[in-house]
Write a protein that holds these residues in place. Sequence first.
Motif, PDB file in Angstrom:
ATOM      1  N   SER A 345       0.817  -1.222   0.000  1.00 26.13           N
ATOM      2  CA  SER A 345       0.000   0.000   0.000  1.00 26.13           C
ATOM      3  C   SER A 345       0.845   1.265   0.000  1.00 26.13           C
ATOM      4  CB  SER A 345      -0.897   0.029   1.239  1.00 26.13           C
ATOM      5  OG  SER A 345      -1.608  -1.169   1.357  1.00 26.13           O
ATOM      6  N   VAL A 346       2.009   1.217   0.650  1.00 25.32           N
ATOM      7  CA  VAL A 346       2.846   2.419   0.736  1.00 25.32           C
ATOM      8  C   VAL A 346       4.279   2.042   0.362  1.00 25.32           C
ATOM      9  CG1 VAL A 346       1.465   3.396   2.592  1.00 25.32           C
ATOM     10  CG2 VAL A 346       3.445   2.017   3.162  1.00 25.32           C
ATOM     11  N   THR A 347       5.074   3.041   0.015  1.00 30.95           N
ATOM     12  CA  THR A 347       6.473   2.754  -0.273  1.00 30.95           C
ATOM     13  C   THR A 347       7.244   2.668   1.041  1.00 30.95           C
ATOM     14  OG1 THR A 347       7.093   5.065  -0.363  1.00 30.95           O
ATOM     15  CG2 THR A 347       6.348   4.069  -2.413  1.00 30.95           C
ATOM     16  N   THR A 348       8.430   2.082   0.981  1.00 35.04           N
ATOM     17  CA  THR A 348       9.210   1.964   2.220  1.00 35.04           C
ATOM     18  C   THR A 348       9.530   3.336   2.787  1.00 35.04           C
ATOM     19  OG1 THR A 348      11.051   1.568   0.746  1.00 35.04           O
ATOM     20  CG2 THR A 348      10.297  -0.286   2.042  1.00 35.04           C
ATOM     21  N   ASN A 349       9.796   4.299   1.929  1.00 34.44           N
ATOM     22  CA  ASN A 349      10.099   5.636   2.430  1.00 34.44           C
ATOM     23  C   ASN A 349       8.903   6.246   3.143  1.00 34.44           C
ATOM     24  OD1 ASN A 349      12.636   5.489   1.519  1.00 34.44           O
ATOM     25  ND2 ASN A 349      12.444   7.039  -0.095  1.00 34.44           N
ATOM     26  N   GLU A 350       7.724   6.066   2.560  1.00 32.49           N
ATOM     27  CA  GLU A 350       6.519   6.585   3.214  1.00 32.49           C
ATOM     28  C   GLU A 350       6.337   5.920   4.569  1.00 32.49           C
ATOM     29  OE1 GLU A 350       3.663   7.673  -0.622  1.00 32.49           O
ATOM     30  OE2 GLU A 350       3.682   5.657   0.176  1.00 32.49           O
ATOM     31  N   LEU A 351       6.572   4.620   4.608  1.00 30.52           N
ATOM     32  CA  LEU A 351       6.406   3.881   5.853  1.00 30.52           C
ATOM     33  C   LEU A 351       7.401   4.377   6.896  1.00 30.52           C
ATOM     34  CD1 LEU A 351       4.919   1.572   7.244  1.00 30.52           C
ATOM     35  CD2 LEU A 351       6.631   0.009   6.348  1.00 30.52           C
ATOM     36  N   LEU A 352       8.660   4.487   6.480  1.00 31.72           N
ATOM     37  CA  LEU A 352       9.720   4.913   7.399  1.00 31.72           C
ATOM     38  C   LEU A 352       9.437   6.316   7.940  1.00 31.72           C
ATOM     39  CD1 LEU A 352      12.521   4.349   8.618  1.00 31.72           C
ATOM     40  CD2 LEU A 352      13.537   5.243   6.550  1.00 31.72           C
ATOM     41  N   LEU A 353       9.104   7.230   7.032  1.00 29.77           N
ATOM     42  CA  LEU A 353       8.844   8.607   7.462  1.00 29.77           C
ATOM     43  C   LEU A 353       7.608   8.674   8.353  1.00 29.77           C
ATOM     44  CD1 LEU A 353       9.644  10.612   4.216  1.00 29.77           C
ATOM     45  CD2 LEU A 353      10.921  10.611   6.350  1.00 29.77           C
ATOM     46  N   GLY A 354       6.563   7.947   7.949  1.00 28.83           N
ATOM     47  CA  GLY A 354       5.336   7.948   8.748  1.00 28.83           C
ATOM     48  C   GLY A 354       5.595   7.477  10.161  1.00 28.83           C
ATOM     49  N   LYS A 355       6.350   6.397  10.278  1.00 21.67           N
ATOM     50  CA  LYS A 355       6.644   5.857  11.610  1.00 21.67           C
ATOM     51  C   LYS A 355       7.431   6.872  12.428  1.00 21.67           C
ATOM     52  CE  LYS A 355       7.701   1.468  12.078  1.00 21.67           C
ATOM     53  NZ  LYS A 355       6.435   0.887  12.488  1.00 21.67           N
ATOM     54  N   VAL A 356       8.472   7.413  11.822  1.00 20.35           N
ATOM     55  CA  VAL A 356       9.345   8.330  12.553  1.00 20.35           C
ATOM     56  C   VAL A 356       8.577   9.577  12.997  1.00 20.35           C
ATOM     57  CG1 VAL A 356      11.305   9.890  12.272  1.00 20.35           C
ATOM     58  CG2 VAL A 356      11.509   7.500  11.611  1.00 20.35           C
ATOM     59  N   PHE A 357       7.737  10.108  12.113  1.00 18.54           N
ATOM     60  CA  PHE A 357       6.972  11.308  12.487  1.00 18.54           C
ATOM     61  C   PHE A 357       5.911  10.983  13.541  1.00 18.54           C
ATOM     62  CE2 PHE A 357       7.962  13.225   8.080  1.00 18.54           C
ATOM     63  CZ  PHE A 357       9.172  13.665   8.554  1.00 18.54           C
ATOM     64  N   GLY A 358       5.252   9.842  13.355  1.00 23.87           N
ATOM     65  CA  GLY A 358       4.210   9.467  14.320  1.00 23.87           C
ATOM     66  C   GLY A 358       4.776   9.313  15.711  1.00 23.87           C
ATOM     67  N   VAL A 359       5.910   8.613  15.787  1.00 22.70           N
ATOM     68  CA  VAL A 359       6.519   8.393  17.090  1.00 22.70           C
ATOM     69  C   VAL A 359       7.064   9.715  17.642  1.00 22.70           C
ATOM     70  CG1 VAL A 359       8.370   7.198  18.272  1.00 22.70           C
ATOM     71  CG2 VAL A 359       6.967   5.974  16.651  1.00 22.70           C
ATOM     72  N   ALA A 360       7.541  10.577  16.749  1.00 29.87           N
ATOM     73  CA  ALA A 360       8.013  11.892  17.203  1.00 29.87           C
ATOM     74  C   ALA A 360       6.879  12.648  17.871  1.00 29.87           C
ATOM     75  CB  ALA A 360       8.547  12.694  16.027  1.00 29.87           C
ATOM     76  N   ALA A 361       5.692  12.564  17.257  1.00 21.07           N
ATOM     77  CA  ALA A 361       4.543  13.263  17.838  1.00 21.07           C
ATOM     78  C   ALA A 361       4.244  12.723  19.236  1.00 21.07           C
ATOM     79  CB  ALA A 361       3.324  13.109  16.936  1.00 21.07           C
ATOM     80  N   VAL A 362       4.426  11.415  19.402  1.00 26.31           N
ATOM     81  CA  VAL A 362       4.224  10.828  20.728  1.00 26.31           C
ATOM     82  C   VAL A 362       5.221  11.431  21.717  1.00 26.31           C
ATOM     83  CG1 VAL A 362       4.235   8.707  22.076  1.00 26.31           C
ATOM     84  CG2 VAL A 362       3.420   8.662  19.724  1.00 26.31           C
ATOM     85  N   GLY A 363       6.487  11.493  21.281  1.00 25.39           N
ATOM     86  CA  GLY A 363       7.529  12.032  22.153  1.00 25.39           C
ATOM     87  C   GLY A 363       7.255  13.477  22.525  1.00 25.39           C
ATOM     88  N   VAL A 364       6.844  14.273  21.538  1.00 26.09           N
ATOM     89  CA  VAL A 364       6.589  15.692  21.804  1.00 26.09           C
ATOM     90  C   VAL A 364       5.409  15.839  22.767  1.00 26.09           C
ATOM     91  CG1 VAL A 364       5.771  17.831  20.768  1.00 26.09           C
ATOM     92  CG2 VAL A 364       7.620  16.560  19.689  1.00 26.09           C
ATOM     93  N   THR A 365       4.372  15.021  22.549  1.00 24.35           N
ATOM     94  CA  THR A 365       3.228  15.074  23.468  1.00 24.35           C
ATOM     95  C   THR A 365       3.674  14.803  24.895  1.00 24.35           C
ATOM     96  OG1 THR A 365       1.886  14.152  21.693  1.00 24.35           O
ATOM     97  CG2 THR A 365       0.918  14.163  23.882  1.00 24.35           C
ATOM     98  N   MET A 366       4.521  13.778  25.024  1.00 23.29           N
ATOM     99  CA  MET A 366       4.985  13.398  26.353  1.00 23.29           C
ATOM    100  C   MET A 366       5.769  14.549  26.988  1.00 23.29           C
ATOM    101  SD  MET A 366       6.976   9.891  27.261  1.00 23.29           S
ATOM    102  CE  MET A 366       5.768   8.624  27.157  1.00 23.29           C
ATOM    103  N   GLN A 367       6.654  15.160  26.190  1.00 26.19           N
ATOM    104  CA  GLN A 367       7.485  16.221  26.745  1.00 26.19           C
ATOM    105  C   GLN A 367       6.675  17.446  27.106  1.00 26.19           C
ATOM    106  OE1 GLN A 367      11.327  16.751  25.317  1.00 26.19           O
ATOM    107  NE2 GLN A 367      11.589  14.661  25.944  1.00 26.19           N
ATOM    108  N   LEU A 368       5.679  17.768  26.263  1.00 25.75           N
ATOM    109  CA  LEU A 368       4.833  18.915  26.588  1.00 25.75           C
ATOM    110  C   LEU A 368       4.090  18.653  27.897  1.00 25.75           C
ATOM    111  CD1 LEU A 368       3.395  20.044  23.138  1.00 25.75           C
ATOM    112  CD2 LEU A 368       5.171  21.120  24.520  1.00 25.75           C
ATOM    113  N   ALA A 369       3.619  17.414  28.040  1.00 25.82           N
ATOM    114  CA  ALA A 369       2.928  17.072  29.281  1.00 25.82           C
ATOM    115  C   ALA A 369       3.875  17.221  30.470  1.00 25.82           C
ATOM    116  CB  ALA A 369       2.393  15.642  29.202  1.00 25.82           C
TER     117      ALA A 369
END
Lengths: 537, 310
Positions: A345-369
């Motif tokens: 469904s997606v290219t490896t680059n899309e998958l890699l970037l999506g994962k990295v950004f998604g997890v980054a958002a988790v990290g930022v949420t945690m730090q803001l909290a």
Amino acid sequence: MSRIFRVAMREYLENVKTKGFWIGILLFPVMIWVMMEVPQFLEEKGIPTRHVVIVSKDAEAGKLARQRLTLLNRQKILFSLQQHIAEATEPMRQEMLEEQEIDAAELLDRLEVGLEQMNQGSAEINPFNPKQLIDIGDLVPEEYLLNDGQWLAMRNLMLSQLPKDTAEFVEPDARFMEVSLLPGLTDQATDEEIEEALRPYLRAEKLYPANGRNVDLFALVLIPENVLIEKKPIRFWSSNLADTDLLDAITGALTDKVRQMEYDDRGISPSDVAEISQLSVRSNNFNPNKQVGEEKVGIRDKIRQYAPIGFVYLLWIAIFTVAQMLLNNTIEEKSNRIIEVLLSSVTTNELLLGKVFGVAAVGVTMQLAWIGSLIGIMRLKAGPGAEWVFDLMAAVVSPELLIGFVFYFITGYLFYAFLFAGIGSICNTIKEAQNFMGPMMLILMVPLGTMMFIPNDPNGTIATVMSWVPPWTPFIMMNRMAANPPMTEIVATAIMLVISVLVVFWLSAKIFRIGVLRTGQPPKLMELLGWLKSSRP
Amino acid sequence: MTVAIELSNVVKTYGDFRAVDDVSFAVEEGTICGFLGPNGAGKTTSIRMILDILRPTSGSISVLGHNVASEVRDRIGYLPEEKGLYKKMTATGVIAYFATLKGVPGREATAKARELLDRYGLSAFKEHKCEALSKGMGQKVQVLASIAHDPDLVILDEPFSGLDPVNQEVMEEVIQDLKSRGKTVLFSTHVMSHAERICESIVVIAAGKMAFHGSVAEARALLPSRVRVRGENIEELVSGLPGVNAVKPSTDGRADVLELHIDEETDPRSLLKLFFDSGKTLDTFEVVQPDLHEIFVHLVGEEAREAADR
């Protein structure tokens, strides 16, 4: 683009739903709270009363040692008395808007008058205002504390000034309590006899009988004859080597006396000595990097110098937590073979970037909290009226520091996130991943280790050299930011860092592309190099 | 008829190993094609190349009129051989997620996921986490996830493995449904009976090489028609009958049953008449249609055994 977003979105929502995420968010304020409360709690309740046997062959030295212990005990009571007063008069003090200058001499005079009135049983005592009442505690001379009558009078005086509905003052446990020698032993026994008799108690093999109770014996202090003249060492027996308060108190008391006698011998007046020891040369510090006229270095500048350490910590924790999530998720997708569906469904680059950004958002949420809860706790602890927290933060978070922080956070995070995603892609189990995590952790430990001494020499050789090692650049440069490193160096390392992030992305994408479809053993190094050369699987 | 998938001289090598060796076939739009072959024959590798997850070493592939599947990946549904789902996501969530990756808007995807789960008997498990589903249910969810975006081409790698007979039938139903709506289905299996029931054409590969490509009827024609007989003292008789090319012990293992290989033109009924005329006692007479299983063994038996020995 929308696929990257979808992948990131799922990654974010799934991670936010995990227990680990919420534990991480809640644990931080709890830990901060504990770190703030525990030392105070230990101070108040945690350290038990230290029971000590003092055997002094020298009458005067024995008296001095005991006096010092009494002094320390009463200081502790006085401190908690101050806190008691502070709590009881909190609303009254809030109403007193005007900040009053404290005149120490006047206050002491008034205390003396008050004590006189107390002693005469006078019903009316000149009232103290609550602030004065608390300040007195800091000013009381030692003689007042050592004189039993005056101590008691003062204690009653202070308590009598409190509002009627105040809760009763509960005296804290004594810090030190002297217990008498075992029956059958006298002060005249030899040191060896006493030591031999008390050894099992000191080893905590037996409880020591004292005043009808059995207590832990903390220490035995043997003060030799003529100690003040001959300055022979005292013998201090205790199985606890960490807590030196008792020993310091006793040696301190005797040292003070010995020095005082020496001053007398040499005809130096003790008051002169006291005066002289108050003298010192202070410094005004200037920073050449600041504007003319503003070079003076204040406490804010000091804080600013060390503030980047906080940022380094935040980045480090972010990378550490996020690395775990990236590894786990990649390995889950790989071991479940979900990866194949994803890749249709997606290219490896899309998958890699999506994962990295998604997890980054988790990290930022945690730090803001975390930052939010930190500010919340500080407000709570500092009281609603205290704006100093925000003053402090305003001082710390100057624009150039903040820009630096955001830049190094993003680049540093991406650098490691791509690396960890690449590692995750070649492992089938968490256990395999652990083998790779070891060296990664070693690399990550280095900036943490140098973090504290970089501010001491922010533009020195070590700092400069380490700034050019890509895995460390974000940490070290952030560490140095407050010291205004040369602009050319900032720009050059920033460019290098951005290039390194791109290179790591490119490498990881290649490895990811092949690794995610591979099962069986993780590849050998030579094989990995081969993957980098191949264009596509 | 347009062609949905076409492979021409496709080769995939890993070092010296030729996983797929000069494979060519085409699947017409709106048909069901069975992709057969023993374990390790190169089925999964071929499928991954069709999906553009892997690139062929040489040869060309066209999918839905495009040379690269990733250009039309939103119109393709794929069920991989090894099944797995996100353990912590709900059945609805997983199906909807995969559909959104194929470009279906979020809300629509969720509605579609619920509808599919209702239709295929998983209403009660819509909000269950995948880790709470049984293996068969999980597999069903995954199949639904591969078709939730209403793809024109569905590629299923071993869709029947791990399913009980009832669910195997449901699976066949799903495939038939797809076909009735004009979709193209390519599925791999090594269980011949499914292919036999639902496929219009089959492709057989063995050890990476093409072994057969054609309709089921054409595949049947690869083996001679046979008649199995049992009776007293008929050996002499049968060997002299016209149209009988060979007499062999029966391949189904029954004792004293003989298997007669006959010409294609020979009508078995004429043989039966000859038996009657001869007056011999006959207690078994059956016409054997070669099933795909036998054809499969006939086509790839040797290679499969070799592969197993390696």
